[in-house]
Design a protein around this motif. Structure first.
Motif, mmCIF file in Angstrom:
data_model
loop_
_atom_site.group_PDB
_atom_site.id
_atom_site.type_symbol
_atom_site.label_atom_id
_atom_site.label_comp_id
_atom_site.label_asym_id
_atom_site.label_seq_id
_atom_site.Cartn_x
_atom_site.Cartn_y
_atom_site.Cartn_z
ATOM 1 N N TRP A 21 -39.483 187.690 67.153
ATOM 2 C CA TRP A 21 -38.214 187.286 66.561
ATOM 3 C C TRP A 21 -37.519 188.453 65.878
ATOM 4 N N ASP A 22 -38.282 189.348 65.268
ATOM 5 C CA ASP A 22 -37.641 190.454 64.563
ATOM 6 C C ASP A 22 -37.025 191.476 65.514
ATOM 7 N N ALA A 23 -37.289 191.336 66.822
ATOM 8 C CA ALA A 23 -36.685 192.239 67.808
ATOM 9 C C ALA A 23 -35.483 191.617 68.509
ATOM 10 N N VAL A 24 -35.176 190.370 68.180
ATOM 11 C CA VAL A 24 -34.039 189.684 68.809
ATOM 12 C C VAL A 24 -32.744 190.269 68.258
ATOM 13 N N PRO A 25 -31.781 190.634 69.105
ATOM 14 C CA PRO A 25 -30.499 191.167 68.617
ATOM 15 C C PRO A 25 -29.813 190.195 67.658
ATOM 16 N N ALA A 26 -29.200 190.741 66.627
ATOM 17 C CA ALA A 26 -28.585 189.907 65.590
ATOM 18 C C ALA A 26 -27.569 188.904 66.136
ATOM 19 N N PRO A 27 -26.685 189.304 67.076
ATOM 20 C CA PRO A 27 -25.733 188.309 67.602
ATOM 21 C C PRO A 27 -26.422 187.153 68.326
ATOM 22 N N VAL A 28 -27.542 187.442 68.991
ATOM 23 C CA VAL A 28 -28.282 186.385 69.691
ATOM 24 C C VAL A 28 -28.931 185.444 68.685
ATOM 25 N N ALA A 29 -29.505 186.019 67.630
ATOM 26 C CA ALA A 29 -30.113 185.192 66.587
ATOM 27 C C ALA A 29 -29.066 184.298 65.922
ATOM 28 N N GLU A 30 -27.890 184.862 65.684
ATOM 29 C CA GLU A 30 -26.818 184.068 65.081
ATOM 30 C C GLU A 30 -26.377 182.942 66.005
ATOM 31 N N ARG A 31 -26.286 183.240 67.308
ATOM 32 C CA ARG A 31 -25.879 182.204 68.262
ATOM 33 C C ARG A 31 -26.925 181.094 68.335
ATOM 34 N N LEU A 32 -28.202 181.457 68.274
ATOM 35 C CA LEU A 32 -29.240 180.428 68.273
ATOM 36 C C LEU A 32 -29.049 179.485 67.093
ATOM 37 N N GLY A 33 -28.736 180.041 65.923
ATOM 38 C CA GLY A 33 -28.509 179.200 64.761
ATOM 39 C C GLY A 33 -27.338 178.252 64.948
ATOM 40 N N THR A 34 -26.280 178.731 65.579
ATOM 41 C CA THR A 34 -25.116 177.874 65.827
ATOM 42 C C THR A 34 -25.447 176.783 66.828
ATOM 43 N N VAL A 35 -26.215 177.137 67.857
ATOM 44 C CA VAL A 35 -26.632 176.141 68.846
ATOM 45 C C VAL A 35 -27.515 175.087 68.188
ATOM 46 N N LEU A 36 -28.432 175.518 67.325
ATOM 47 C CA LEU A 36 -29.292 174.560 66.633
ATOM 48 C C LEU A 36 -28.472 173.642 65.738
ATOM 49 N N PHE A 37 -27.496 174.199 65.028
ATOM 50 C CA PHE A 37 -26.603 173.381 64.203
ATOM 51 C C PHE A 37 -25.915 172.325 65.063
ATOM 52 N N ASP A 38 -25.392 172.739 66.202
ATOM 53 C CA ASP A 38 -24.669 171.834 67.098
ATOM 54 C C ASP A 38 -25.579 170.727 67.620
ATOM 55 N N VAL A 39 -26.762 171.097 68.076
ATOM 56 C CA VAL A 39 -27.672 170.108 68.671
ATOM 57 C C VAL A 39 -28.131 169.090 67.634
ATOM 58 N N LEU A 40 -28.485 169.553 66.442
ATOM 59 C CA LEU A 40 -28.940 168.626 65.412
ATOM 60 C C LEU A 40 -27.806 167.727 64.935
ATOM 61 N N ALA A 41 -26.604 168.274 64.836
ATOM 62 C CA ALA A 41 -25.462 167.443 64.441
ATOM 63 C C ALA A 41 -25.156 166.399 65.509
ATOM 64 N N ALA A 42 -25.181 166.814 66.772
ATOM 65 C CA ALA A 42 -24.953 165.859 67.866
ATOM 66 C C ALA A 42 -26.029 164.782 67.868
ATOM 67 N N ASN A 43 -27.265 165.170 67.595
ATOM 68 C CA ASN A 43 -28.371 164.213 67.521
ATOM 69 C C ASN A 43 -28.123 163.219 66.399
ATOM 70 N N ALA A 44 -27.692 163.717 65.236
ATOM 71 C CA ALA A 44 -27.458 162.846 64.087
ATOM 72 C C ALA A 44 -26.329 161.849 64.354
ATOM 73 N N VAL A 45 -25.254 162.311 64.990
ATOM 74 C CA VAL A 45 -24.149 161.411 65.320
ATOM 75 C C VAL A 45 -24.607 160.379 66.353
ATOM 76 N N GLY A 46 -25.306 160.831 67.381
ATOM 77 C CA GLY A 46 -25.786 159.917 68.410
ATOM 78 C C GLY A 46 -26.745 158.883 67.866
ATOM 79 N N VAL A 69 -34.565 162.206 64.172
ATOM 80 C CA VAL A 69 -33.362 162.634 63.444
ATOM 81 C C VAL A 69 -32.471 161.438 63.128
ATOM 82 N N GLY A 70 -32.195 161.242 61.847
ATOM 83 C CA GLY A 70 -31.349 160.136 61.417
ATOM 84 C C GLY A 70 -31.993 158.777 61.574
ATOM 85 N N GLY A 71 -33.285 158.747 61.880
ATOM 86 C CA GLY A 71 -33.954 157.471 62.132
ATOM 87 C C GLY A 71 -34.845 156.994 61.018
ATOM 88 N N GLY A 72 -34.986 157.797 59.953
ATOM 89 C CA GLY A 72 -35.808 157.377 58.837
ATOM 90 C C GLY A 72 -37.287 157.364 59.128
#
Length: 445
Positions: A21-46, A69-72
């Motif tokens: 993980w410490d060798a992953v380029p910073a822009p790629v690491a940032e994009r992974l975080g955004t993708v994770l945010f999106d997926v978890l938010a979509a999961n919560a809405v669904g 997620v969101g199911g208690g």
């Protein structure tokens, strides 16, 4: 071809097991975080939809550490994968990848997150597993050309789920490759018409894919999996054609996650450029005067031409429906897709005036461009024409960052910022988290 697939999968196994993980380029690491945010938010809405509430109620969930997620509920990894997978995709809000021709993260993240919570791995290992799984899934998607009529949910993405889970389990290169191979031998052969017909079995293919990814990795742990180039037969013969060279193209330097897209409309991504164009057209036309909407699009989207819908799923896969909603209301949100035709006569009437036509010139521009052109004709003989090369949210067009995604999901969650704070805490806390169990548990709340 079997031998070349075996060699390509072996190379993937080496890359996945050795990823730091410490060798992953910073822009790629940032994009992974955004993708994770999106997926978890979509999961919560669904998870809030009536269908997903019923799905959870019908599925006994034994105690465990993996959040629904969101199911208690905290349960075992396989149950969590089965429940979170469909919730992530049921409203067509999760990210996608035009080169993979589908949704890599939804095939991988529910499995990896569930298993990570059970194993209580460190946050850096979780992040590496998510990225490894995404990249393997996206490469399998890029390498696969499915037969006409085959839906991309639940087939090529299983290999990515297996890769991510193998990484969490600490498998060496050989066993990781064996897990990936096993995942490629566990595809769903789903027909695209299930989406058009509004059959929710289409959503459960993501539960099957994520659960199968866990199973494939466990099979490798047991020593029962072997890398024999299985994808050459499953993806390359039974379900379509397969190009193994795509699996290793730029491996370690070309990250497909960097070319993904995010969604602002609750509908199939093929309908998005049409929706964008018609939202803009509201400033130029009087909806009451519209006699016809002509949509020119590429071959992948041309089949989404049904002018009637039966339920929310079939509405989200109808370009005429999406076009009518976009022009009438300026957005395509679940509150419109959940309406029955008799509850929305103005949408049903306008949808009947939409024609969808394949334009071979637009088809030639795939996959880099997912283009569409609209012509809105009015009663007085005037018309309005516009074209878009890609939908809003495409990385190459008008990308959505985490802040803009937060605005989109806040609206879908009726302003419930607590959910987005919980999702944001997971994303921000992941790299330094000593264990995934405490990090992820609040997602169930």
């Amino acid at each position: 071809m079997t031998r070349s697939v075996t060699e390509a999968v072996a190379a993937l196994g080496t890359w996945v097991s050795g990823l730091r993980w410490d060798a992953v380029p910073a822009p790629v690491a940032e994009r992974l975080g955004t993708v994770l945010f999106d997926v978890l938010a979509a999961n919560a809405v669904g998870a809030r939809t009536e269908g997903q509430r019923a799905w959870r109620a019908a599925w006994p969930a034994p105690p465990g550490h993996s959040p629904v997620v969101g199911g208690g509920t905290l349960t075992d990894p396989v149950t969590a994968a089965w429940l979170n997978g469909p919730a992530t995709v049921c409203l067509e809000l999760d990210e996608g990848n035009k080169y993979a021709k589908g949704h890599p993260a939804a095939h991988v993240f529910p499995a990896v997150l569930a298993l990570a919570a059970e194993l209580d791995v460190a946050g850096e290992e979780l992040a590496a597993a998510l990225l490894a799984g995404y990249e393997v899934a996206a490469r399998f998607g890029e390498a696969t050309s499915l037969r006409s009529g085959t839906h991309p949910h639940g087939n090529w993405g299983v290999a990515g789920a297996a890769a991510g889970c193998a990484r969490l389990l600490g498998l060496d290169a050989e066993r990781t490759a064996a897990a990936i191979d096993a995942g490629s031998g566990l595809p769903v052969a789903g027909h695209f018409d299930s989406a058009l017909d509004g059959n929710p079995v289409r959503d459960t293919w993501l539960g099957a894919a994520n659960a199968s990814g866990i199973a494939a990795a466990r099979l490798a742990v047991a020593g029962s999996a072997r890398n024999t180039g299985t994808a050459a037969r499953t993806l390359g013969e039974l379900l379509g054609s397969f190009d193994p060279e795509k699996l290793g193209e730029g491996l370690g330097s070309r990250f497909l996650i960097s070319g993904n897209y995010f969604k602002r409309h609750s509908s199939c991504s093929y309908t998005h450029p049409v929706a964008d164009l018609l939202i803009d057209a509201r400033a130029h036309v009087d909806v009451a005067e519209v006699t016809e909407i002509e949509v020119h699009t590429h071959a992948l989207a041309a089949g989404l031409d049904r002018t009637t819908w039966h339920n929310q799923l079939s509405a989200m896969f109808s370009t005429p429906f999406v076009a009518a909603v976009a022009l009438l209301h300026g957005e395509v949100a679940p509150r419109y897709t959940e309406l029955a035709p008799q509850e929305a006569p103005e949408i049903a009437d306008l949808a009947k005036r939409v024609r969808v036509i394949e334009d071979p010139e637009l088809t030639k521009r795939l996959p880099a461009n997912r283009a569409a052109r609209i012509t809105v004709r009015l009663a007085d003989g005037r018309s309005h024409t516009a074209e878009a090369a890609n939908p809003v949210g495409d990385t190459d067009f008008q990308p959505l960052d985490r802040d803009r995604l937060g605005v989109v999901f806040a609206g879908l969650l009726d302003g419930d910022q607590a959910v987005l704070r919980a999702v944001g805490a997971v994303v921000d806390g992941m790299p330094a988290a000593p264990g995934a169990r405490a990090l992820l548990a609040p997602l169930a709340g």
